[in-house]
Motif scaffolding. Structure first.
Motif, PDB file in Angstrom:
ATOM      1  N   ASN A 207      27.290  41.190  -5.851  1.00  0.00           N
ATOM      2  CA  ASN A 207      28.324  41.159  -6.869  1.00  0.00           C
ATOM      3  C   ASN A 207      29.571  41.799  -6.282  1.00  0.00           C
ATOM      4  OD1 ASN A 207      30.013  41.535  -9.089  1.00  0.00           O
ATOM      5  ND2 ASN A 207      28.294  41.848 -10.488  1.00  0.00           N
TER       6      ASN A 207
ATOM      7  N   TYR B  12      26.982  46.219 -16.778  1.00  0.00           N
ATOM      8  CA  TYR B  12      26.735  44.893 -16.195  1.00  0.00           C
ATOM      9  C   TYR B  12      25.793  44.076 -17.080  1.00  0.00           C
ATOM     10  CZ  TYR B  12      28.929  46.837 -12.077  1.00  0.00           C
ATOM     11  OH  TYR B  12      29.818  47.416 -11.226  1.00  0.00           O
TER      12      TYR B  12
ATOM     13  N   LEU C  81      26.265  39.365 -13.746  1.00  0.00           N
ATOM     14  CA  LEU C  81      25.305  39.468 -12.638  1.00  0.00           C
ATOM     15  C   LEU C  81      25.069  38.067 -12.084  1.00  0.00           C
ATOM     16  CD1 LEU C  81      22.749  41.954 -14.278  1.00  0.00           C
ATOM     17  CD2 LEU C  81      24.352  42.480 -12.427  1.00  0.00           C
TER      18      LEU C  81
END
Length: 342
Positions: free
Chosen positions: A3, A48, A53
């Protein structure tokens, strides 16, 4: 998967942390359904949700394809996938994974809910239905381990998993985890007689709970309780006699009823017996789980060598050994004939 929004070099020791575990075996604050509750701190992963993600949802569905059928709040197949694509938090995801892992093992469960904990940002109560308590707990652990495994390496980390259930796996792997759950479910699955009675109870909205890993089942609650073991019922004294012959089960049922009883634990080795004795507080009593006539029972065991000796004495009479707190008092044996104490 990577990420790009995660700052390089930040690798916390733990990200997900289990804070509490509870097993509800009857109606409770959250539901009438028996459930496992895992209080989970998401840590940095609170920032997140699943839509931040990349690749997470596709990887999860590859490992647990049955999640595609979960309706979630949309009430129709595909609802959970839509929620994950829109963005939902990982406690909610773990709830659904724990449910589906049990179904993949052979159980039939569906209900779950995840709610944030008041005044504790990033902390959630993850709750899910179970059919067998041990299978449900291990599925909960494996669900968190799978979610953690699929996170970017910068966010990975899981603390407190042993609070849920010990894992037989040295290292988590989805195929092995599923094999363990299926074997466990198969080993303790109800026989045809007990299963048919339980299904009929469900059809009549009669609550039930399993009391051991054999076929002892409780129907109803409070004054309406009835117990069955296969085709035998508590309308006779047979089940009471069988319960009384299992010291660990008897203790557990007494404590659940609010009656004073010594705490204890079943052990499988002298080393574990010593550890249990230290935890419970010396001196302790050691006895066979299913013995009678006092055979293999020893009291006032206060040293490591005495505890090890007591374990060997008890194991000579049973494959399972119980280490208990020692209560001091009188020993009374009564005989009742025809409803009269004689």
């Amino acid at each position: 998967m990577n990420n790009p929004e995660i700052e390089p070099g930040l690798q916390p020791a733990q990200t997900l942390r289990v804070q509490e575990v509870a097993v509800y075996r009857g109606p409770h604050l959250y539901s009438r359904t028996k459930m496992v509750r895992i209080q989970l701190d998401l840590g940095r992963v609170e920032q997140y949700p699943t839509n931040l993600l990349p690749g997470f949802v596709d990887a999860l569905l590859k490992h647990v394809p049955g999640l595609r059928e979960h309706g979630c709040s949309y009430g129709e197949p595909g609802g959970l996938v839509l929620r994950m694509e829109e963005g939902t938090w990982l406690g909610h995801v773990a709830e659904h994974v724990a449910i589906e892992l049990q179904n993949m093992a052979g159980a039939g469960v569906a209900r779950g809910k995840t709610r944030s904990v008041t005044n504790m940002p990033g902390v959630y109560n993850v709750m899910f239905e179970y059919e067998n308590e041990d299978v449900g707990l291990l599925a909960g652990r494996f669900a968190l381990e799978l979610v953690n495994f699929l996170l970017p390496i910068e966010l990975q980390g899981l603390a407190g998993a042993d609070m849920i259930a010990p894992s037989p796996l040295a290292l988590f792997a989805m195929p092995e985890a599923l094999r363990v759950l299926r074997a466990m479910h198969s080993e303790i699955a109800f026989g045809p007689t007990t299963a048919s009675i339980v299904r009929e109870a469900e059809a009549r909205s009669i609550p039930w709970r399993r009391l051991d890993n054999s076929s002892l089942v409780q129907l109803g609650y409070g004054k309406h309780i009835k117990r069955i073991r296969a085709s035998c019922s508590s309308l006779t004294s047979e089940i009471a006699a069988e319960i009384a012959s299992d010291k660990e089960l008897t203790n557990r049922l007494l404590i659940e009823a609010g009656l004073p009883a010594p705490l204890g634990t079943v052990v499988s080795s002298a080393e574990v017996a010593v550890e249990a004795a230290r935890t419970l507080g010396l001196p302790v009593v050691i006895k066979p789980v299913d013995g009678n006539h006092g055979r293999g029972v020893n009291i006032c065991l206060s040293t490591q060598s005495e505890v090890e000796w007591g374990f060997e004495q008890a194991r000579a009479h049973s494959s399972q050994v119980l280490v208990e707190q020692q209560f001091v008092g009188g020993d009374h044996r009564i005989l009742v004939i025809g409803g009269r104490l004689v």
